[in-house]
Design a protein around this motif. Structure first.
Motif, PDB file in Angstrom:
ATOM      1  N   THR A  62     -24.909 -51.202 -13.161  1.00 48.55           N
ATOM      2  CA  THR A  62     -26.304 -50.967 -13.507  1.00 48.55           C
ATOM      3  C   THR A  62     -27.042 -52.274 -13.770  1.00 48.55           C
ATOM      4  O   THR A  62     -26.444 -53.271 -14.180  1.00 48.55           O
ATOM      5  CB  THR A  62     -26.409 -50.068 -14.762  1.00 48.55           C
ATOM      6  OG1 THR A  62     -27.786 -49.766 -15.012  1.00 48.55           O
ATOM      7  CG2 THR A  62     -25.841 -50.771 -15.987  1.00 48.55           C
ATOM      8  N   GLY A  67     -19.897 -46.840 -14.455  1.00 51.83           N
ATOM      9  CA  GLY A  67     -21.260 -47.051 -13.965  1.00 51.83           C
ATOM     10  C   GLY A  67     -21.953 -48.218 -14.644  1.00 51.83           C
ATOM     11  O   GLY A  67     -22.867 -48.826 -14.073  1.00 51.83           O
ATOM     12  N   TRP A  78     -28.595 -47.399 -19.434  1.00 50.11           N
ATOM     13  CA  TRP A  78     -27.193 -46.980 -19.341  1.00 50.11           C
ATOM     14  C   TRP A  78     -26.594 -46.744 -20.719  1.00 50.11           C
ATOM     15  O   TRP A  78     -25.889 -45.756 -20.939  1.00 50.11           O
ATOM     16  CB  TRP A  78     -26.390 -48.055 -18.601  1.00 50.11           C
ATOM     17  CG  TRP A  78     -24.909 -47.796 -18.639  1.00 50.11           C
ATOM     18  CD1 TRP A  78     -24.209 -46.910 -17.882  1.00 50.11           C
ATOM     19  CD2 TRP A  78     -23.957 -48.430 -19.509  1.00 50.11           C
ATOM     20  NE1 TRP A  78     -22.870 -46.950 -18.215  1.00 50.11           N
ATOM     21  CE2 TRP A  78     -22.699 -47.875 -19.211  1.00 50.11           C
ATOM     22  CE3 TRP A  78     -24.051 -49.412 -20.499  1.00 50.11           C
ATOM     23  CZ2 TRP A  78     -21.535 -48.273 -19.881  1.00 50.11           C
ATOM     24  CZ3 TRP A  78     -22.901 -49.813 -21.165  1.00 50.11           C
ATOM     25  CH2 TRP A  78     -21.665 -49.236 -20.842  1.00 50.11           C
ATOM     26  N   MET A 130     -18.981 -42.538 -16.350  1.00 45.65           N
ATOM     27  CA  MET A 130     -20.195 -43.147 -16.893  1.00 45.65           C
ATOM     28  C   MET A 130     -19.943 -44.571 -17.357  1.00 45.65           C
ATOM     29  O   MET A 130     -20.791 -45.463 -17.182  1.00 45.65           O
ATOM     30  CB  MET A 130     -20.737 -42.308 -18.045  1.00 45.65           C
ATOM     31  CG  MET A 130     -21.385 -41.004 -17.618  1.00 45.65           C
ATOM     32  SD  MET A 130     -22.403 -40.291 -18.918  1.00 45.65           S
ATOM     33  CE  MET A 130     -23.698 -41.503 -19.068  1.00 45.65           C
TER      34      MET A 130
END
Length: 310
Positions: free
Chosen positions: A277, A273, A283, A270
């Protein structure tokens, strides 16, 4: 007054009383930062529980000590949180998410809040002294770093404030463990490291979500001072630092190590990520909720794998 009017009046008065009672409870939750207080009580319990597990102790035989530790640490932390509200009233007035706190609305006078914070802090410390000196010392360290080092010194001036604030939350399992046995065991040390490291990306996620509010209040949070891109890089580094820690808790069993590692891998994925984004708020919100569930699951898992059925 007719009977019908009297009944109507009583019903209306009951509704008013209920509304005022609800408002008072809401004010207390806000003053004591209820979710934060509960979140800090869990590691104290886990530290106490694991100390019993590794010393072959019994919760029933140590019930009085257990309640002194849990209530004392919670009251002490509550006092610290109240003092934080008292000191931060000026920036709480600016930030939207804190404008309903009773210190801002005026429902509680600042003098009353200061008195509550001091009294609770003293009571909490006294209660911890009836456990062990070491537990009381850890409790004082947590209180001092949060109230003095974080709230009154670094929060408004330095991005280092998050590091300082993390110490106060990280000592909680040491309080619980030290009430039973000296905390120089590898387990409480690793619990401290987990909480200390975890609080960094957790707090940064909040700071990104509330970027505009922190900027308006002139609070020196990392995203405001150094930018969101830099914050994402630091979040990734801290989350990656969590990866090896479960392997130092092999004494809790292979099931724990595997499940904790899977949680860490998900956390790392995560955080990576975030570099790709376009919606930083979304996020950061996902990172925030993952971090909350991550720490709750991890600590509850420590209790689950040490239950007698295992």
């Amino acid at each position: 007054m007719t009977k019908e009017m009297e009944i109507s009046y009583r019903e209306e008065q009951a509704r008013i009383d209920k509304k005022e009672a609800g408002s008072f409870i809401a004010d207390l939750k806000s003053l004591f930062k209820g979710p934060v207080l509960i979140a800090n009580a869990l590691p104290v319990f886990v530290g106490f529980w694991l100390a019993l597990y590794f010393t072959d102790g019994s919760l029933l035989a140590n019930s009085q000590l257990f309640w002194l530790t849990i209530i004392g640490s919670t009251v002490l932390m509550g006092g610290a949180l109240v003092l934080n509200n008292w000191y931060d009233v000026d920036i709480d007035t600016v930030m939207k998410r804190t404008q309903k706190r009773p210190t801002v609305t005026g429902h509680f006078s600042l003098k009353t809040v200061l008195t509550i914070g001091i009294v609770l802090s003293v009571i909490g410390m006294v209660m911890l002294f009836f456990t062990t000196i070491e537990a009381a010392v850890y409790g004082f360290i947590g209180w001092f770093t949060y109230v003095i080092m974080y709230t009154m010194w670094t929060k408004r001036k330095y991005t280092l404030n998050t590091v300082i604030g993390s110490i106060s939350g990280a000592v909680t399992p040491l309080i619980g463990w030290a009430a039973i046995a000296p905390a120089y065991h590898i387990v409480p040390v690793v619990l401290f490291l987990i909480l200390f490291i975890w609080q960094m990306p957790h707090t940064f996620a909040i700071a990104i979500r509330k970027y505009d509010e922190y900027k308006a209040a002139d609070v020196a949070m990392l995203p405001v001072v150094r930018g969101i891109r830099m914050t994402k890089r630091q979040m990734f580094v801290y989350v990656a630092c969590l990866l090896p820690l479960p392997f130092y808790l092999g004494s809790l069993g292979m099931a724990f190590v595997i499940l904790a590692t899977l949680l860490n891998i998900g956390y790392v994925a995560m955080s990576i990520g975030g570099f790709f984004t376009k919606d930083d708020y979304r996020w950061a919100t996902m990172m925030f909720f993952y971090s909350v569930n991550y720490i709750a699951i991890l600590f509850l898992l420590m209790v689950a794998v040490t239950l007698p059925i295992f």
